[in-house]
Design a protein around this motif. Structure first.
Motif, PDB file in Angstrom:
ATOM      1  N   ILE A   1       0.945  -1.248   0.063  1.00  0.00           N
ATOM      2  CA  ILE A   1      -0.099   0.071  -0.054  1.00  0.00           C
ATOM      3  C   ILE A   1       0.773   1.166   0.096  1.00  0.00           C
ATOM      4  O   ILE A   1       1.889   1.148   0.514  1.00  0.00           O
ATOM      5  CB  ILE A   1      -0.860   0.120   1.127  1.00  0.00           C
ATOM      6  N   LEU A   2       0.354   2.360  -0.424  1.00  0.00           N
ATOM      7  CA  LEU A   2       0.882   3.846  -0.589  1.00  0.00           C
ATOM      8  C   LEU A   2       0.360   4.373   0.528  1.00  0.00           C
ATOM      9  O   LEU A   2      -1.045   4.853   0.208  1.00  0.00           O
ATOM     10  CB  LEU A   2       0.999   4.260  -1.940  1.00  0.00           C
ATOM     11  N   LEU A   3       0.862   5.019   1.422  1.00  0.00           N
ATOM     12  CA  LEU A   3       0.230   5.873   2.554  1.00  0.00           C
ATOM     13  C   LEU A   3       0.295   7.341   1.999  1.00  0.00           C
ATOM     14  O   LEU A   3       1.299   7.928   1.410  1.00  0.00           O
ATOM     15  CB  LEU A   3       0.905   5.709   3.747  1.00  0.00           C
ATOM     16  N   ASP A   4      -0.519   8.007   2.382  1.00  0.00           N
ATOM     17  CA  ASP A   4      -0.743   9.511   2.239  1.00  0.00           C
ATOM     18  C   ASP A   4      -0.158   9.988   3.493  1.00  0.00           C
ATOM     19  O   ASP A   4       0.000   9.555   4.527  1.00  0.00           O
ATOM     20  CB  ASP A   4      -2.206  10.224   1.739  1.00  0.00           C
ATOM     21  N   SER A   5      -0.058  11.519   3.649  1.00  0.00           N
ATOM     22  CA  SER A   5       0.458  12.042   4.780  1.00  0.00           C
ATOM     23  C   SER A   5      -0.218  11.785   6.132  1.00  0.00           C
ATOM     24  O   SER A   5       0.176  11.599   7.208  1.00  0.00           O
ATOM     25  CB  SER A   5       0.829  13.413   4.440  1.00  0.00           C
ATOM     26  N   HIS A   6      -1.682  11.959   5.888  1.00  0.00           N
ATOM     27  CA  HIS A   6      -2.364  11.779   7.021  1.00  0.00           C
ATOM     28  C   HIS A   6      -2.458  10.321   7.656  1.00  0.00           C
ATOM     29  O   HIS A   6      -2.162  10.368   8.829  1.00  0.00           O
ATOM     30  CB  HIS A   6      -4.146  12.253   6.857  1.00  0.00           C
ATOM     31  N   VAL A   7      -2.735   9.414   6.864  1.00  0.00           N
ATOM     32  CA  VAL A   7      -2.424   8.121   7.360  1.00  0.00           C
ATOM     33  C   VAL A   7      -1.206   7.675   7.740  1.00  0.00           C
ATOM     34  O   VAL A   7      -1.103   7.187   8.895  1.00  0.00           O
ATOM     35  CB  VAL A   7      -2.861   7.191   6.025  1.00  0.00           C
ATOM     36  N   LEU A   8      -0.010   8.075   7.151  1.00  0.00           N
ATOM     37  CA  LEU A   8       1.184   8.101   7.854  1.00  0.00           C
ATOM     38  C   LEU A   8       1.221   8.573   9.241  1.00  0.00           C
ATOM     39  O   LEU A   8       1.628   7.887  10.245  1.00  0.00           O
ATOM     40  CB  LEU A   8       2.249   8.527   6.936  1.00  0.00           C
ATOM     41  N   LEU A   9       0.995   9.782   9.222  1.00  0.00           N
ATOM     42  CA  LEU A   9       1.133  10.571  10.768  1.00  0.00           C
ATOM     43  C   LEU A   9       0.024   9.685  11.659  1.00  0.00           C
ATOM     44  O   LEU A   9       0.560   9.523  12.796  1.00  0.00           O
ATOM     45  CB  LEU A   9       0.746  11.953  10.470  1.00  0.00           C
ATOM     46  N   TRP A  10      -0.912   9.460  11.219  1.00  0.00           N
ATOM     47  CA  TRP A  10      -1.980   8.789  12.098  1.00  0.00           C
ATOM     48  C   TRP A  10      -1.490   7.440  12.679  1.00  0.00           C
ATOM     49  O   TRP A  10      -1.613   7.101  13.800  1.00  0.00           O
ATOM     50  CB  TRP A  10      -3.454   8.746  11.606  1.00  0.00           C
TER      51      TRP A  10
END
Length: 71
Positions: A12-21
């Motif tokens: 999967i490729l995470l966007d910034s929000h999901v990465l930080l959360w």
């Protein structure tokens, strides 16, 4: 095949929000996202996401402990 019946992806490729959360505020992740993160083999983060976070950090708009994120 319905979306809910599909097997979990292996990458999967995470966007910034999901990465930080995922790193700092797991309670903000939904149950499907949490399950998916727990079942994938490979997680990718794009250069664009890192660039976005660097800009937020430089402008003082990254509301997280950067020492924890970088550890």
């Amino acid at each position: 095949m319905a979306l809910s019946e599909r097997p979990a992806p292996s990458k999967i490729l995470l966007d910034s929000h999901v990465l930080l959360w995922a790193l700092e505020q797991t309670q903000k992740l939904g149950p499907k996202t949490t399950a998916m993160l727990g079942s994938v083999r490979t997680v990718y983060v794009s250069k664009a996401t890192l660039w976005e976070l660097a800009i937020k950090y430089k402008n003082g708009k990254l509301p997280y402990n950067t020492e924890t994120l970088l550890a």
